[in-house]
Motif scaffolding. Sequence first.
Motif, PDB file in Angstrom:
ATOM      1  N   ASP A 445       0.794  -1.522  -0.349  1.00 15.43           N
ATOM      2  CA  ASP A 445       0.273   0.619   0.163  1.00 15.43           C
ATOM      3  C   ASP A 445       0.842   1.757   0.192  1.00 15.43           C
ATOM      4  O   ASP A 445       1.974   1.190   0.459  1.00 15.43           O
ATOM      5  CB  ASP A 445      -0.369   0.294   1.453  1.00 15.43           C
ATOM      6  CG  ASP A 445      -1.779  -1.287   1.556  1.00 15.43           C
ATOM      7  OD1 ASP A 445      -2.126  -1.332   0.258  1.00 15.43           O
ATOM      8  OD2 ASP A 445      -2.624  -0.960   1.989  1.00 15.43           O
ATOM      9  N   SER A 446       0.428   2.440  -0.702  1.00 18.18           N
ATOM     10  CA  SER A 446       0.774   3.467  -0.366  1.00 18.18           C
ATOM     11  C   SER A 446       1.312   4.391   0.466  1.00 18.18           C
ATOM     12  O   SER A 446       2.667   4.901   0.923  1.00 18.18           O
ATOM     13  CB  SER A 446       0.674   4.562  -1.556  1.00 18.18           C
ATOM     14  OG  SER A 446      -0.657   4.382  -1.100  1.00 18.18           O
ATOM     15  N   SER A 447       0.019   4.066   1.671  1.00 12.11           N
ATOM     16  CA  SER A 447       0.139   4.398   2.969  1.00 12.11           C
ATOM     17  C   SER A 447       1.621   3.614   3.718  1.00 12.11           C
ATOM     18  O   SER A 447       2.065   4.185   4.903  1.00 12.11           O
ATOM     19  CB  SER A 447      -0.809   4.103   3.850  1.00 12.11           C
ATOM     20  OG  SER A 447      -0.921   2.373   3.749  1.00 12.11           O
ATOM     21  N   GLN A 448       1.998   2.360   3.917  1.00 12.76           N
ATOM     22  CA  GLN A 448       2.685   1.348   3.924  1.00 12.76           C
ATOM     23  C   GLN A 448       4.531   2.501   3.446  1.00 12.76           C
ATOM     24  O   GLN A 448       5.069   2.357   4.481  1.00 12.76           O
ATOM     25  CB  GLN A 448       3.210   0.437   3.651  1.00 12.76           C
ATOM     26  CG  GLN A 448       1.853  -0.201   4.039  1.00 12.76           C
ATOM     27  CD  GLN A 448       1.747  -1.569   4.291  1.00 12.76           C
ATOM     28  OE1 GLN A 448       1.691  -2.711   2.606  1.00 12.76           O
ATOM     29  NE2 GLN A 448       2.008  -2.634   4.817  1.00 12.76           N
TER      30      GLN A 448
END
Length: 462
Positions: A445-448
């Motif tokens: 995920d881009s959040s990770q």
Amino acid sequence: MQRVLTTQTKEKIGEKVRLCGWVNNLRDHGKIIFIDLRDKEGIIQLVGDEKLKNLRISDVLEIEGVVKKRPKNLINPKILTGEIEVEVKNFKILAKSKDLPFDIQGSGREINEELRLRYRYLDLRRPRIFRNLEIRHKTIKFIRDWLDAHGFIEIETPILTKATPEGARDFLVPSRLQPGKFYALPQSPQQYKQLLMVAGFERYYQIARCFRDEDPRADRAYGEFTQLDLEMSFTTQEEILSLIEELYKSLIKKIFPQKKLTFSHFPRLEYDEVIKKYKTDKPDLRKNKNDADELAFCFIVNFPLFEWKEKENRWDSMHHPFTAPKEEFVQDLLNERNIGGIKSYQHDFVLNGFEIGGGSIRISDPEIQEKVFKILGHKSSEIKKKFGHLLEAFSYGVPPHGGIAPGIDRFLMIVLNEPNLREVIAFPMTASGQTAVMDAPSEVDSSQLKELGIEIVFNKDK
Ligand code: ASP
């Protein structure tokens, strides 16, 4: 009623039993149906009426039935329970199964590797692979018990750590708490085991997972492998080799009694002579190379400390930078002369033409260690940054020490006569580095990524 395993039914002739397992095979003779039920111990024949008709291969079944002796002419000598069968009184389907993507009875070698590994949990039902993993367990248990009886203790060392040079690329793991910094997965526990010698444990071992980002071969798994990592203090090269020889002889006798040893005493061969005679440093010394049960163990000693890397125009360690030079070459080393001629305390462990382990007596003098790093091309500031911890530890009373690390996977591949390491590892990777069953490596995920402070920039040329 308590569940019994297939093999326990032999002692229960005439009794009612409860069995659980998978439908391994089904033969429909109209009014009478035969089922081979499989559990972790093996197979037993069930006999029942049409009610069993709708069952399919790999359904999970629970039955109650009576154990009967088979008529003489129907005995199957190929299975452990071949003299009996169980007459099904009632049954329950615990789970249905779809048709399997491939047959699990054969060797599996003809099946596409990606497919086998995608469904590895089914491939593991294959009796040969199932047995390989049981033998793997028995081998490791034997090693643990034997070393315990010889005064060794097993100590786990970190997986998230700092790079330690074994000649391969590192796997890196980004740090969230310190963005921009990385851990490296250990190529081996080499530096930790040396630190454990400084700590005073004297006899350490570990069934250790090692991570190396290097291209796979049939005898070299991609990514990770398991080794018996071992280190001793106040030791000599001969003591290490004798210990390993004793361990492997006892192991073969107990777990692989059908194997024959070419040498009752494992020869210690000189590197130079072996290269001259066999043009390789891992000679296959079997007397009869067609004999699947012959094992020719040997050790190779007296390696050069350094090898010249033509392409990179630099010296590299023949083993790793912690290997000690022989005493008579220490002056050459300190004066940086005769570099290619310096002999070391490296020892390789070879079986049937495969290197199954390597090790050495270690450098325990910080001056010699710094000199080795320097010849390998490390600058002083770099030596401090990369290996300062080890040199510092050596300033607090380091015992002379040495060790070895035989690989578990490769050894099993050879003794089990398997053509590939994947046949002795539960969940191996494909040749292209894809994990079995679980789809890794995969995108995250881009959040990770944001949390890690990492941005992916794709190289257009690739
Ligand atoms: N760390 C070495 C290796 O993984 C073994 C050793 O020197 O003990 O090959």
